[in-house]
Design a protein around this motif. Structure first.
Motif, short mmCIF file in Angstrom:
data_model
loop_
_atom_site.label_atom_id
_atom_site.label_comp_id
_atom_site.label_asym_id
_atom_site.label_seq_id
_atom_site.Cartn_x
_atom_site.Cartn_y
_atom_site.Cartn_z
N GLU A 143 47.09 39.24 51.96
CA GLU A 143 48.18 38.40 51.45
C GLU A 143 47.78 36.93 51.44
OE1 GLU A 143 51.92 41.17 52.97
OE2 GLU A 143 51.18 39.55 54.24
N LEU A 144 46.74 36.59 52.19
CA LEU A 144 46.29 35.20 52.29
C LEU A 144 44.97 34.94 51.58
CD1 LEU A 144 46.96 34.53 56.10
CD2 LEU A 144 48.45 33.92 54.17
N LEU A 145 44.09 35.95 51.57
CA LEU A 145 42.73 35.75 51.09
C LEU A 145 42.40 36.66 49.93
CD1 LEU A 145 41.03 35.60 54.61
CD2 LEU A 145 41.94 33.69 53.26
N LEU A 146 41.34 36.31 49.20
CA LEU A 146 40.93 37.07 48.03
C LEU A 146 39.92 38.16 48.40
CD1 LEU A 146 40.33 34.19 45.44
CD2 LEU A 146 42.46 35.35 46.02
N PRO A 147 39.91 39.26 47.65
CA PRO A 147 38.90 40.30 47.90
C PRO A 147 37.51 39.84 47.47
CG PRO A 147 40.23 40.85 45.97
CD PRO A 147 40.89 39.68 46.63
N SER A 148 37.45 38.90 46.51
CA SER A 148 36.18 38.31 46.08
C SER A 148 36.48 36.91 45.54
CB SER A 148 35.52 39.16 45.00
OG SER A 148 36.25 39.08 43.78
N SER A 149 35.47 36.07 45.50
CA SER A 149 35.68 34.68 45.08
C SER A 149 36.10 34.57 43.62
CB SER A 149 34.41 33.87 45.31
OG SER A 149 33.31 34.44 44.61
N ALA A 150 35.85 35.62 42.83
CA ALA A 150 36.20 35.58 41.41
C ALA A 150 37.51 36.29 41.10
CB ALA A 150 35.07 36.20 40.60
N ALA A 151 38.23 36.71 42.15
CA ALA A 151 39.42 37.53 41.94
C ALA A 151 40.72 36.75 41.96
CB ALA A 151 39.47 38.64 42.99
N TYR A 152 40.66 35.44 41.83
CA TYR A 152 41.88 34.63 41.92
C TYR A 152 42.80 34.83 40.72
CZ TYR A 152 44.98 30.59 41.95
OH TYR A 152 46.09 29.78 41.92
N ASP A 153 44.06 35.15 41.03
CA ASP A 153 45.10 35.30 40.01
C ASP A 153 46.31 34.52 40.50
OD1 ASP A 153 47.09 35.98 38.26
OD2 ASP A 153 46.84 38.16 38.48
N PRO A 154 46.66 33.42 39.88
CA PRO A 154 47.78 32.59 40.36
C PRO A 154 49.13 33.32 40.39
CG PRO A 154 47.10 31.94 38.14
CD PRO A 154 46.06 32.88 38.66
N ALA A 155 49.22 34.44 39.67
CA ALA A 155 50.47 35.18 39.65
C ALA A 155 50.68 36.01 40.90
CB ALA A 155 50.52 36.08 38.42
N THR A 156 49.59 36.31 41.62
CA THR A 156 49.70 37.17 42.79
C THR A 156 49.08 36.58 44.05
OG1 THR A 156 47.66 38.31 42.15
CG2 THR A 156 49.74 39.25 41.36
N CYS A 157 48.14 35.65 43.91
CA CYS A 157 47.41 35.12 45.07
C CYS A 157 48.07 33.87 45.65
CB CYS A 157 45.98 34.79 44.67
SG CYS A 157 45.05 36.21 44.05
N GLY A 168 34.29 24.45 47.84
CA GLY A 168 35.26 24.68 46.78
C GLY A 168 35.41 26.14 46.40
N VAL A 169 34.65 27.01 47.03
CA VAL A 169 34.72 28.45 46.77
C VAL A 169 35.88 29.05 47.56
CG1 VAL A 169 33.51 30.66 47.04
CG2 VAL A 169 32.25 28.60 46.36
N PRO A 170 36.68 29.93 46.94
CA PRO A 170 37.80 30.55 47.66
C PRO A 170 37.33 31.36 48.86
CG PRO A 170 38.04 30.86 45.29
CD PRO A 170 36.67 30.29 45.52
N VAL A 171 38.11 31.32 49.92
CA VAL A 171 37.79 32.11 51.11
C VAL A 171 38.12 33.57 50.82
CG1 VAL A 171 38.26 32.50 53.55
CG2 VAL A 171 38.32 30.17 52.62
N THR A 172 37.18 34.46 51.11
CA THR A 172 37.39 35.89 50.91
C THR A 172 37.64 36.59 52.24
OG1 THR A 172 35.04 36.44 51.13
CG2 THR A 172 35.84 35.86 48.92
N LYS A 173 38.22 37.77 52.16
CA LYS A 173 38.46 38.56 53.36
C LYS A 173 37.14 38.87 54.07
CE LYS A 173 41.13 42.12 52.97
NZ LYS A 173 41.74 43.35 52.42
N MET A 174 36.10 39.15 53.28
CA MET A 174 34.79 39.47 53.86
C MET A 174 34.24 38.30 54.66
SD MET A 174 31.31 40.78 51.92
CE MET A 174 32.16 42.25 51.31
N TRP A 175 34.33 37.08 54.11
CA TRP A 175 33.82 35.90 54.82
C TRP A 175 34.58 35.69 56.12
CZ3 TRP A 175 35.97 31.36 56.59
CH2 TRP A 175 35.07 30.37 57.02
N PHE A 176 35.90 35.75 56.04
CA PHE A 176 36.72 35.51 57.23
C PHE A 176 36.44 36.56 58.31
CE2 PHE A 176 40.64 36.12 59.69
CZ PHE A 176 40.84 34.84 60.16
#
Length: 204
Positions: free
Chosen positions: A27-41, A112-120
């Motif tokens: 609910e907080l982080l992306l599954p991958s850095s390229a998976a950003y969707d402003p409608a859901t993220c 500037g890269v989105p934080v992913t679940k894997m990184w965290f």
């Protein structure tokens, strides 16, 4: 993001937000850095602080969650604890450091890269390893489980825990982990009570 330790700051902010907000990491982080969707993220515009000078709470707009089948979203309130362990102060410090990037995904690394679940998850497991704690005990739901367990231990009512965690049923009870030491202490408590009447017969 200008901060002496920007990655530590974002790590701490995610951890405190996940814990006090009973969040799933997804609910907080992306599954991958390229998976950003402003409608859901979770985005920059989904965070509202009531006051920067004297903040009492932060409101997080959750656009979509596992239990939100109709996509209505939810508003999660994070309160100021007045202690070092505080999601409000963490978010304030993080947003201050991110002044130059006030858009897109809310949680970003200094690059500037989105934080992913894997990184965290990898960062948390590294910390556990350094502390000599079992890494395999940590998973994506650990903060949510820890929040429910802690809330129960400090006496917060089940109905309030259900509301805080946005559970639709009593299924949240499975998340509450009772320490083995406390389970063991129940035997002593039970032995101190009056034995039940067995009609004059005693068990062998």
């Amino acid at each position: 993001m200008s901060s002496p330790n920007p990655e530590k700051l974002v790590l701490w902010t995610i951890a405190s937000t996940a814990f006090f907000g009973f969040f799933r990491l997804g609910e907080l982080l992306l599954p991958s850095s390229a998976a950003y969707d402003p409608a859901t993220c979770l985005s920059w515009g989904d965070i509202a602080i009531d006051s920067r000078d004297n903040p009492s709470m932060v409101q997080v707009r959750l656009r979509k969650s596992k239990c939100d089948q109709f996509g209505k979203g939810a508003q999660i309130i994070l309160g100021n604890t007045g202690t070092r362990l505080c999601p409000v102060s963490a978010i304030l410090r993080y947003t201050e450091a991110r002044k130059s990037q006030p858009q897109g995904p809310f949680f970003l690394l200094s690059s500037g890269v989105p934080v992913t679940k894997m990184w965290f998850t990898a960062q948390i497991r590294d910390i556990l390893r350094l502390l000599g704690l079992p890494q395999d005990d940590y998973a994506g739901h650990s903060f949510r489980i820890g929040a429910a367990t802690t809330a129960a231990m400090v006496g917060i009512a089940d109905s309030s825990i259900q509301t805080l965690g946005r559970w639709q049923s009593a299924a949240f009870l499975q998340y509450i982990r009772t320490p083995a030491s406390q389970l063991a202490s129940f035997a002593r408590t039970m032995s101190a009570s009056s034995p039940p009447t067995t009609g004059g017969r005693s068990e062998p």
